[in-house]
Every structure is written in structure tokens, then in C-alpha cells.
Design a protein around this motif. Structure first.
Motif, short mmCIF file in Angstrom:
data_model
loop_
_atom_site.label_atom_id
_atom_site.label_comp_id
_atom_site.label_asym_id
_atom_site.label_seq_id
_atom_site.Cartn_x
_atom_site.Cartn_y
_atom_site.Cartn_z
N VAL A 93 -3.69 8.16 -5.40
CA VAL A 93 -3.37 6.95 -6.17
C VAL A 93 -1.93 6.51 -5.86
O VAL A 93 -1.66 5.31 -5.72
CB VAL A 93 -3.60 7.16 -7.68
N ALA A 94 -1.01 7.45 -5.72
CA ALA A 94 0.37 7.11 -5.36
C ALA A 94 0.43 6.49 -3.96
O ALA A 94 1.17 5.52 -3.74
CB ALA A 94 1.27 8.35 -5.43
N LEU A 95 -0.35 7.03 -3.03
CA LEU A 95 -0.42 6.44 -1.69
C LEU A 95 -0.98 5.03 -1.75
O LEU A 95 -0.47 4.11 -1.09
CB LEU A 95 -1.28 7.30 -0.77
N LEU A 96 -2.02 4.85 -2.54
CA LEU A 96 -2.64 3.53 -2.70
C LEU A 96 -1.64 2.53 -3.30
O LEU A 96 -1.51 1.40 -2.83
CB LEU A 96 -3.89 3.63 -3.57
N GLN A 97 -0.91 2.95 -4.32
CA GLN A 97 0.08 2.07 -4.94
C GLN A 97 1.17 1.70 -3.94
O GLN A 97 1.57 0.55 -3.84
CB GLN A 97 0.69 2.75 -6.17
N ASN A 98 1.65 2.68 -3.18
CA ASN A 98 2.67 2.43 -2.18
C ASN A 98 2.15 1.46 -1.11
O ASN A 98 2.87 0.56 -0.69
CB ASN A 98 3.11 3.75 -1.55
N TRP A 99 0.92 1.63 -0.72
CA TRP A 99 0.28 0.77 0.26
C TRP A 99 0.19 -0.66 -0.27
O TRP A 99 0.51 -1.62 0.43
CB TRP A 99 -1.09 1.35 0.56
N LYS A 100 -0.18 -0.81 -1.53
CA LYS A 100 -0.29 -2.15 -2.13
C LYS A 100 1.07 -2.83 -2.26
O LYS A 100 1.20 -4.03 -2.07
CB LYS A 100 -0.96 -2.07 -3.51
N GLU A 101 2.10 -2.06 -2.59
CA GLU A 101 3.45 -2.62 -2.71
C GLU A 101 3.95 -3.20 -1.40
O GLU A 101 4.75 -4.12 -1.40
CB GLU A 101 4.42 -1.55 -3.20
N ASP A 102 3.47 -2.67 -0.30
CA ASP A 102 3.90 -3.15 1.01
C ASP A 102 2.87 -4.08 1.64
O ASP A 102 2.72 -4.14 2.86
CB ASP A 102 4.18 -1.97 1.94
N GLU A 103 2.15 -4.79 0.82
CA GLU A 103 1.23 -5.85 1.24
C GLU A 103 0.09 -5.36 2.11
O GLU A 103 -0.30 -6.02 3.08
CB GLU A 103 2.01 -6.97 1.91
N LEU A 104 -0.42 -4.18 1.81
CA LEU A 104 -1.65 -3.68 2.39
C LEU A 104 -1.60 -3.46 3.91
O LEU A 104 -2.59 -3.63 4.59
CB LEU A 104 -2.82 -4.61 2.04
N THR A 105 -0.45 -3.11 4.43
CA THR A 105 -0.35 -2.84 5.86
C THR A 105 -0.85 -1.44 6.16
O THR A 105 -0.63 -0.51 5.39
CB THR A 105 1.10 -2.97 6.36
N ALA A 106 -1.54 -1.30 7.27
CA ALA A 106 -2.07 0.02 7.64
C ALA A 106 -2.10 0.14 9.15
O ALA A 106 -2.35 -0.83 9.83
CB ALA A 106 -3.46 0.20 7.07
N PRO A 107 -1.87 1.29 9.72
CA PRO A 107 -1.41 2.49 9.01
C PRO A 107 0.00 2.30 8.48
O PRO A 107 0.71 1.39 8.90
CB PRO A 107 -1.48 3.59 10.06
N LYS A 108 0.39 3.14 7.59
CA LYS A 108 1.66 3.00 6.87
C LYS A 108 2.56 4.20 7.15
O LYS A 108 2.08 5.32 7.23
CB LYS A 108 1.35 2.92 5.39
N LEU A 109 3.84 3.95 7.28
CA LEU A 109 4.80 5.03 7.39
C LEU A 109 5.29 5.36 5.99
O LEU A 109 5.71 4.48 5.25
CB LEU A 109 5.99 4.63 8.28
N ILE A 110 5.19 6.63 5.62
CA ILE A 110 5.58 7.05 4.28
C ILE A 110 6.57 8.19 4.35
O ILE A 110 6.64 8.91 5.33
CB ILE A 110 4.37 7.47 3.43
N SER A 111 7.29 8.35 3.28
CA SER A 111 8.22 9.45 3.13
C SER A 111 7.82 10.26 1.90
O SER A 111 7.48 9.69 0.86
CB SER A 111 9.63 8.89 2.93
N ALA A 112 7.89 11.57 2.03
CA ALA A 112 7.56 12.43 0.90
C ALA A 112 8.45 12.11 -0.30
O ALA A 112 7.99 12.10 -1.45
CB ALA A 112 7.71 13.90 1.28
#
Length: 96
Positions: A25-44
Motif C-alpha cells: 500500500v505504501a508503494l502504491l501511494q508513492n506510485w500515485k503521488e508521482d503520477e502513476l509512472t512505472a517502473p518507479k525508482l524508490i528509496s527505502a
């Protein structure tokens, strides 16, 4: 819709715990905040507080398991300061 697809699969997978759900759910929220771009670069460090995970060891175990269990595609970055690549697996099934 993406969350619905996740829960359909997660509800029949006994390996999935509340911690996995929180991370997804946190990954999904982060993905939505960045306008649904995929794949996404994330930081722990960005995802852990949203998922209420305080241990980096737990975070890395959970994200590897989500990848292993088929919920995400995860390509870790082994370099501090560079994000790891994550793609939510059900994106193609929900029209995103």
C-alpha cells in the motif's frame, strides 16, 4: 482497481502478512503521488515511514518477498543514493 487486484491475489496467498500489505500500500501511494509512472525508482528511506517499517532488514526482506511471490518486479540498487526500481505487477491489468 489496482488495490482490488492485489487483494484478490493476496487473500489466497498464506505467505502474505499485514507487513507485506502495508508495504504494498505504501508503494502504491508513492506510485500515485508521482503520477502513476512505472517502473518507479524508490528509496527505502521514503517508503519505510509510510509502511510503518522501522528496520531496514525487515524492509528488504518484505520487498524481496513481494517480488518473489509475484506482486512486484523489484530490481535493487546496491548503491547508496540511487533508488531501486519497482513496478507493481497488476498495473497492466487495470488500464494504467
Amino acid at each position: 482497481m489496482l488495490l482490488d487486484l492485489f487483494f484478490q491475489k493476496a487473500s489466497t496467498d498464506a505467505r502474505i502478512s499485514i507487513a507485506h500489505i502495508g508495504l504494498y500500500v505504501a508503494l502504491l501511494q508513492n506510485w500515485k503521488e508521482d503520477e502513476l509512472t512505472a517502473p518507479k525508482l524508490i528509496s527505502a528511506l521514503t517508503i519505510m515511514p509510510k509502511a510503518k517499517i522501522s528496520s531496514t532488514a525487515t524492509y528488504h526482506r518484505l520487498i524481496r518477498e513481494l517480488d518473489e511471490y509475484g506482486f512486484i518486479d523489484y530490481e535493487p540498487s546496491y548503491y547508496k543514493g540511487f533508488g531501486s526500481r519497482v513496478k507493481l505487477k497488476f498495473m497492466n491489468n487495470c488500464g494504467q
